[in-house]
Design an enzyme around this catalytic site. Structure first.
Site, PDB file in Angstrom:
ATOM      1  CD  GLU A  44      -3.335  -0.675   0.442  1.00 29.15           C
ATOM      2  OE1 GLU A  44      -3.198  -0.108  -1.220  1.00 29.15           O
ATOM      3  OE2 GLU A  44      -3.480  -1.227   0.011  1.00 29.15           O
ATOM      4  N   GLY A 127     -17.092   4.689  -3.141  1.00 27.68           N
ATOM      5  CA  GLY A 127     -17.113   5.763  -1.290  1.00 27.68           C
ATOM      6  C   GLY A 127     -16.023   4.588  -0.644  1.00 27.68           C
ATOM      7  CB  SER A 132     -15.943   2.903  -7.463  1.00 23.54           C
ATOM      8  OG  SER A 132     -16.264   4.221  -6.678  1.00 23.54           O
ATOM      9  CG  ASP A 177      -6.951   2.150  -7.753  1.00 24.01           C
ATOM     10  OD1 ASP A 177      -6.729   1.497  -7.045  1.00 24.01           O
ATOM     11  OD2 ASP A 177      -7.194   3.255  -6.876  1.00 24.01           O
ATOM     12  CE1 TYR A 229      -3.427   7.834  -2.952  1.00 25.31           C
ATOM     13  CE2 TYR A 229      -2.288   9.572  -4.583  1.00 25.31           C
ATOM     14  CZ  TYR A 229      -2.658   8.430  -4.179  1.00 25.31           C
ATOM     15  OH  TYR A 229      -2.296   7.546  -5.046  1.00 25.31           O
TER      16      TYR A 229
HETATM   17  C1  GLA Z   1      -5.241   4.836  -4.055  1.00 24.27           C
HETATM   18  C2  GLA Z   1      -4.349   4.994  -4.871  1.00 24.27           C
HETATM   19  C3  GLA Z   1      -3.771   3.828  -6.094  1.00 24.27           C
HETATM   20  C4  GLA Z   1      -2.559   3.547  -4.697  1.00 24.27           C
HETATM   21  C5  GLA Z   1      -3.181   3.339  -3.017  1.00 24.27           C
HETATM   22  C6  GLA Z   1      -2.288   2.830  -2.163  1.00 24.27           C
HETATM   23  O1  GLA Z   1      -5.909   3.941  -3.514  1.00 24.27           O
HETATM   24  O2  GLA Z   1      -5.433   5.288  -6.450  1.00 24.27           O
HETATM   25  O3  GLA Z   1      -2.681   4.467  -6.973  1.00 24.27           O
HETATM   26  O4  GLA Z   1      -1.919   4.789  -4.306  1.00 24.27           O
HETATM   27  O5  GLA Z   1      -4.514   4.668  -2.934  1.00 24.27           O
HETATM   28  O6  GLA Z   1      -1.809   1.908  -2.349  1.00 24.27           O
END
Ligand code: GLA
Length: 382
Positions: A44, A127, A132, A177, A229
């Protein structure tokens, strides 16, 4: 026509998208496509640090029914159903931005796609931290590529969908993702190196080992998720700059920085990459139960060093482990969203009950708990 049998659930969702298309346009669509949401088993906040990830696809899909047309038109079953018509791709907002943004990114990347009519129906929880938005982008991407005759390598397609998310929607995410949605295979977890997108599909048959993976959608609204983020990304870039490396993937194992916060961020990324490598080694031997402690250690690192967990996620993880889960962690970006717990199949009910009552006792929203199966990545359904 599809190369493989469609996922039965994706087919069901696509039928609903087709019905929405017929309602909106009075004719059959040229085809049906679907792309899934995901959970990340481990790895992660490593993707934008050129590190390792291990997602698998969930059997929740964004399905689209689409045809070539004279003018762009986007229809979705969100809310009461809404159609957005666009004479150009610029400036489309709301859910339709994911569709317009994907078309824009294809055009920008040398895969021209003309106008199309697209109807969308998705059951990936919005969410829930289960991707999604990436599911929509990837379904639309493969649909438009097919309709306009482009064969696009799936790794390159993931980068194009990421471009839609980064540059059109404006969320500074990594490639996790979109690659999960486009590249995962049923019954497998995907070990991927985000530096070059090289990957290995690792068999992941929990039921055969008497195990199950619970997903706990905390139902907690994302708080400050976007700003936090971006702040984590900036910390990582600054840490890499101070170390003189291209990305934290290359940080020397025992590197130390003066700034305590940057040090913690770096420590998470370095140790998390290690945990992914250990996890894949264990999975290659087929001993899935052996990864439990790594999952939990990942959570602790995200909570304490990376500081992206939340009260809802911590409560779910602690309750799951207290009730006998082999390991548990938040999954995805954090600040709400979902956690996962690896359990003996026989203990699934007990862990689920514990997670739900812990949330109730803490005055938190009642989580939605379900058993995950590793589903098929994006595919043409018909
Ligand atoms: C979100 C982002 C991904 C990744 C995760 C953390 O899902 O869209 O690109 O950075 O957080 O692993």
């Amino acid at each position: 026509m599809p190369a493989t049998d469609p996922d039965p659930h994706a087919l069901e969702l696509a039928e609903t998208a087709a019905a929405a298309f017929r309602d909106a346009h009075g004719e059959e669509p040229d085809g049906l496509w679907a792309a899934p949401g995901r959970v990340n088993l481990i790895g992660e906040h490593t993707d934008y640090n050129d590190g390792f990830v291990m997602p698998f696809a969930l059997p929740f899909y964004a399905a689209v029914a689409a045809s070539r047309a004279e003018e762009w038109s986007f229809h979705s079953t969100y809310g009461n159903g809404e159609t957005v018509r666009a004479t150009e791709l610029d400036g489309v907002e709301g859910w339709a931005a994911y569709l317009a943004g994907t078309a824009w990114a294809l055009n920008e990347s040398g895969f021209p796609v003309g106008p199309a009519r697209i109807a969308l129906h998705s059951d990936v929880p919005v969410g829930g931290g289960l991707s999604s938005s990436a599911a929509i982008e990837c379904a639309v991407l493969i649909a438009l590529a097919d309709l306009y005759g482009h064969e696009i390598d799936r790794g390159e397609a993931a980068r194009i969908a990421q471009k839609a998310e980064n540059e059109y929607v404006g969320a500074p995410t990594g490639v996790l993702d979109q690659s999960a949605s486009l590249l995962c295979e049923a019954g497998h977890v995907m070990f991927m190196d985000c530096r070059d997108l090289s990957r290995e599909q690792v068999p992941f048959d929990l039921a055969a080992e008497g195990l199950a993976m619970l997903v706990v959608d905390t139902q907690a609204p994302h708080r400050h998720a976007d700003g936090e983020y971006a702040a984590r990304r900036a910390d990582c870039e600054e840490a890499a700059r101070q170390l003189g490396v291209a990305s934290l993937r290359d940080a020397p194992r025992h590197a130390k920085l003066d700034d305590d916060q940057l040090n913690k961020r770096m420590h998470h990324v370095v140790t998390e990459n290690d945990r992914v490598l250990k996890t894949v080694e264990i999975l290659r031997t087929g001993r899935v139960a052996g990864i439990g402690d790594l999952l939990t250690a990942s959570h602790v690192s995200l909570r304490d060093d990376y500081e992206v967990s939340s009260i809802e996620l911590d409560t779910a993880v602690d309750a799951a482990i207290g009730a006998g889960a082999l390991g548990a962690r938040m999954t995805g970006g954090g600040f709400g969203g979902s956690a996962i717990a690896l359990v003996e199949a026989a203990a699934a009910g007990k862990v689920e009950d514990a997670v739900i009552s812990a949330a109730a006792q803490a005055g938190l929203p009642v989580p939605r708990v379900f058993v995950a199966r590793a589903a098929q990545g994006a595919h043409r359904v018909r």
